[in-house]
Design a protein around this motif. Structure first.
Motif, short mmCIF file in Angstrom:
data_model
loop_
_atom_site.label_atom_id
_atom_site.label_comp_id
_atom_site.label_asym_id
_atom_site.label_seq_id
_atom_site.Cartn_x
_atom_site.Cartn_y
_atom_site.Cartn_z
N ALA A 42 0.84 -1.20 0.00
CA ALA A 42 0.00 0.00 0.00
C ALA A 42 0.87 1.25 0.00
CB ALA A 42 -0.92 0.00 1.22
N ALA A 43 1.93 1.23 0.80
CA ALA A 43 2.84 2.38 0.84
C ALA A 43 3.52 2.57 -0.51
CB ALA A 43 3.88 2.19 1.94
N THR A 44 3.91 1.47 -1.14
CA THR A 44 4.54 1.56 -2.45
C THR A 44 3.55 2.11 -3.47
OG1 THR A 44 6.02 -0.27 -1.94
CG2 THR A 44 5.68 0.23 -4.26
N GLY A 45 2.31 1.66 -3.40
CA GLY A 45 1.28 2.15 -4.31
C GLY A 45 1.07 3.65 -4.17
N THR A 46 1.09 4.13 -2.95
CA THR A 46 0.94 5.56 -2.70
C THR A 46 2.11 6.33 -3.31
OG1 THR A 46 -0.27 5.15 -0.67
CG2 THR A 46 0.74 7.31 -0.91
N ARG A 47 3.32 5.80 -3.10
CA ARG A 47 4.50 6.47 -3.66
C ARG A 47 4.45 6.47 -5.19
NH1 ARG A 47 7.14 3.63 0.58
NH2 ARG A 47 7.79 2.06 -0.89
N ILE A 48 4.01 5.37 -5.78
CA ILE A 48 3.94 5.29 -7.23
C ILE A 48 2.87 6.26 -7.75
CG2 ILE A 48 3.27 3.81 -9.17
CD1 ILE A 48 4.71 1.52 -7.71
N GLY A 49 1.72 6.34 -7.06
CA GLY A 49 0.68 7.27 -7.48
C GLY A 49 1.17 8.71 -7.46
N THR A 50 1.92 9.04 -6.43
CA THR A 50 2.47 10.39 -6.34
C THR A 50 3.52 10.60 -7.41
OG1 THR A 50 2.07 10.41 -3.97
CG2 THR A 50 3.66 12.00 -4.80
N ALA A 51 4.32 9.58 -7.66
CA ALA A 51 5.41 9.69 -8.61
C ALA A 51 4.92 9.73 -10.06
CB ALA A 51 6.37 8.51 -8.44
N ALA A 52 3.71 9.29 -10.30
CA ALA A 52 3.18 9.26 -11.67
C ALA A 52 3.18 10.65 -12.29
CB ALA A 52 1.77 8.68 -11.68
N LYS A 53 3.17 11.65 -11.46
CA LYS A 53 3.18 13.02 -11.96
C LYS A 53 4.58 13.42 -12.44
CE LYS A 53 -0.48 14.08 -8.78
NZ LYS A 53 -0.80 14.51 -7.45
N ARG A 54 5.59 12.63 -12.06
CA ARG A 54 6.98 12.91 -12.44
C ARG A 54 7.57 11.62 -13.02
NH1 ARG A 54 6.60 15.15 -6.99
NH2 ARG A 54 7.49 13.19 -6.35
N PRO A 55 7.78 11.54 -14.33
CA PRO A 55 8.19 10.29 -14.98
C PRO A 55 9.48 9.66 -14.42
CG PRO A 55 7.58 11.91 -16.63
CD PRO A 55 7.56 12.60 -15.30
N ARG A 56 10.49 10.44 -14.12
CA ARG A 56 11.72 9.84 -13.58
C ARG A 56 11.48 9.24 -12.21
NH1 ARG A 56 16.24 14.18 -14.18
NH2 ARG A 56 14.81 15.34 -15.45
N THR A 57 10.70 9.92 -11.42
CA THR A 57 10.39 9.40 -10.09
C THR A 57 9.56 8.13 -10.21
OG1 THR A 57 10.38 11.67 -9.28
CG2 THR A 57 9.40 10.02 -7.86
N LEU A 58 8.65 8.10 -11.18
CA LEU A 58 7.85 6.89 -11.41
C LEU A 58 8.74 5.72 -11.78
CD1 LEU A 58 5.19 5.44 -11.68
CD2 LEU A 58 4.99 6.32 -14.01
N ALA A 59 9.72 5.93 -12.62
CA ALA A 59 10.63 4.85 -13.02
C ALA A 59 11.41 4.34 -11.80
CB ALA A 59 11.58 5.34 -14.10
N ALA A 60 11.86 5.25 -10.96
CA ALA A 60 12.60 4.86 -9.76
C ALA A 60 11.69 4.07 -8.81
CB ALA A 60 13.16 6.08 -9.06
N ALA A 61 10.46 4.53 -8.65
CA ALA A 61 9.52 3.84 -7.76
C ALA A 61 9.20 2.45 -8.29
CB ALA A 61 8.25 4.66 -7.61
N ALA A 62 9.06 2.32 -9.60
CA ALA A 62 8.79 1.01 -10.20
C ALA A 62 9.97 0.07 -9.94
CB ALA A 62 8.54 1.16 -11.69
N GLY A 63 11.17 0.59 -10.02
CA GLY A 63 12.34 -0.22 -9.73
C GLY A 63 12.37 -0.68 -8.28
N VAL A 64 12.02 0.21 -7.38
CA VAL A 64 11.98 -0.14 -5.96
C VAL A 64 10.90 -1.18 -5.71
CG1 VAL A 64 11.42 0.76 -3.66
CG2 VAL A 64 12.95 2.04 -5.16
N ALA A 65 9.75 -1.01 -6.32
CA ALA A 65 8.66 -1.99 -6.16
C ALA A 65 9.07 -3.35 -6.69
CB ALA A 65 7.40 -1.49 -6.86
N ALA A 66 9.73 -3.37 -7.84
CA ALA A 66 10.19 -4.64 -8.41
C ALA A 66 11.22 -5.30 -7.50
CB ALA A 66 10.77 -4.42 -9.80
#
Length: 77
Positions: A42-66
């Motif tokens: 859930a925490a990761t999902g929240t971070r990814i949702g927030t990061a979706a507004k910033r593509p580089r941050t989204l990529a980093a969050a996806a890497g952390v989630a993986a």
């Protein structure tokens, strides 16, 4: 003046019971891996949702989630 040694003993027993209850609750929470995993996702999902507004941050969050998922899967073995 207190009610004597018996009253003191009863208070000490009650404090010990409370401490033991707190300890058991803390251990149960640590042992509940399913709830801990859900909270982490859930925490990761929240971070990814927030990061979706910033593509580089989204990529980093996806890497952390993986990476987190990979660690979780490896620990299940």
């Amino acid at each position: 003046m207190t009610g004597g040694p018996h009253e003191d003993l009863h208070r000490e027993i009650e404090r010990t019971r409370q401490d033991l209850g707190d300890t058991v609750a803390a251990l149960a929470a640590k042992a509940d891996l399913k709830a801990r995993a859900k909270a982490g996702l859930a925490a990761t999902g929240t971070r990814i949702g927030t990061a979706a507004k910033r593509p580089r941050t989204l990529a980093a969050a996806a890497g952390v989630a993986a990476a987190g998922t990979a660690v979780w899967l490896l620990r299940r073995r």
